[in-house]
Motif scaffolding. Structure first.
Motif, mmCIF file in Angstrom:
data_model
loop_
_atom_site.group_PDB
_atom_site.id
_atom_site.type_symbol
_atom_site.label_atom_id
_atom_site.label_comp_id
_atom_site.label_asym_id
_atom_site.label_seq_id
_atom_site.Cartn_x
_atom_site.Cartn_y
_atom_site.Cartn_z
ATOM 1 N N THR A 2 -63.691 -48.846 -72.375
ATOM 2 C CA THR A 2 -64.035 -48.695 -73.516
ATOM 3 C C THR A 2 -65.746 -48.999 -74.252
ATOM 4 O O THR A 2 -66.031 -49.014 -73.059
ATOM 5 N N ARG A 33 -63.441 -37.790 -69.467
ATOM 6 C CA ARG A 33 -62.819 -37.052 -70.408
ATOM 7 C C ARG A 33 -63.040 -36.114 -70.766
ATOM 8 O O ARG A 33 -64.187 -35.706 -71.324
ATOM 9 N N ALA A 70 -63.696 -39.492 -79.510
ATOM 10 C CA ALA A 70 -64.178 -40.333 -78.088
ATOM 11 C C ALA A 70 -65.810 -40.927 -77.751
ATOM 12 O O ALA A 70 -65.525 -41.752 -76.768
ATOM 13 N N HIS A 74 -64.582 -44.277 -75.386
ATOM 14 C CA HIS A 74 -64.690 -43.868 -74.037
ATOM 15 C C HIS A 74 -65.401 -44.236 -73.474
ATOM 16 O O HIS A 74 -66.391 -43.528 -73.544
ATOM 17 N N LEU A 78 -67.717 -38.216 -70.764
ATOM 18 C CA LEU A 78 -67.621 -37.309 -71.398
ATOM 19 C C LEU A 78 -67.513 -35.695 -70.737
ATOM 20 O O LEU A 78 -68.847 -35.423 -71.489
#
Length: 172
Positions: A2, A33, A70, A74, A78
């Motif tokens: 995270t 992601r 996101a 994330h 990304l």
């Protein structure tokens, strides 16, 4: 993982954000992601189906929300969809992140975007449409970028190495 992303990849359709993003994630020992994947999974349909059944405006709203989530949660690599930077709110959010703009010329795009079936905005006359979208979005990609990495004539591994080199020169 995270926290904020280690890097956000932006650029036009076909530039290799997904392929390079996965390689970067592997090399950095981080998760990968893609916000287009998030939108498709959330709707249970592909991006072309969302465009066809619900329209671009609905897709862009879903995309805005996926990008916001996101960016907030994330901590890996990304990749954003090619049109995500069109939204001013998304661009404002990206200002707080390390963003790498992957570029390619029209000649390279001609070999990569092909039939455009998986890319709704490129479905008719893919190269002409790609060129129009690039003209409209180039300044937006440059606005959000902390680094620019050309992909023309490079393998995905070479692009990933160039991104890592660019990140080493950009403050975290």
């Amino acid at each position: 993982m995270t926290g904020p992303p280690l890097v956000v990849l932006v650029g036009p359709a076909g530039v290799g954000k997904s392929t390079v993003g996965r390689l970067l994630a592997e090399r950095l020992g981080a998760g990968y992601r893609d916000t287009d994947d998030d939108v498709a999974a959330g709707r249970g349909r592909s991006i072309p189906e969302i465009f066809a059944e619900e329209g671009e405006a609905v897709f862009r709203d879903l995309e805005r929300r996926a990008v916001r989530r996101a960016l907030a949660g994330h901590g890996g690599v990304l990749a954003l969809g090619g049109g995500a930077v069109v939204d001013a709110g998304t661009r404002a959010l990206l200002a707080a992140h390390r963003v790498v703009y992957l570029t390619m010329g029209a000649g390279e795009a001609a070999g990569r975007v092909g039939g455009g079936a998986a890319r709704p905005l490129l479905a008719a006359d893919p190269l002409r449409r790609w060129s129009e979208l690039m003209e409209a979005r180039r300044d937006l990609y440059e606005e959000v970028a902390t680094a620019v990495v050309p992909t023309d004539g490079r393998s995905p591994g070479e692009v990933a190495a160039a991104v890592l080199g660019a990140l080493a020169r950009v403050a975290p």
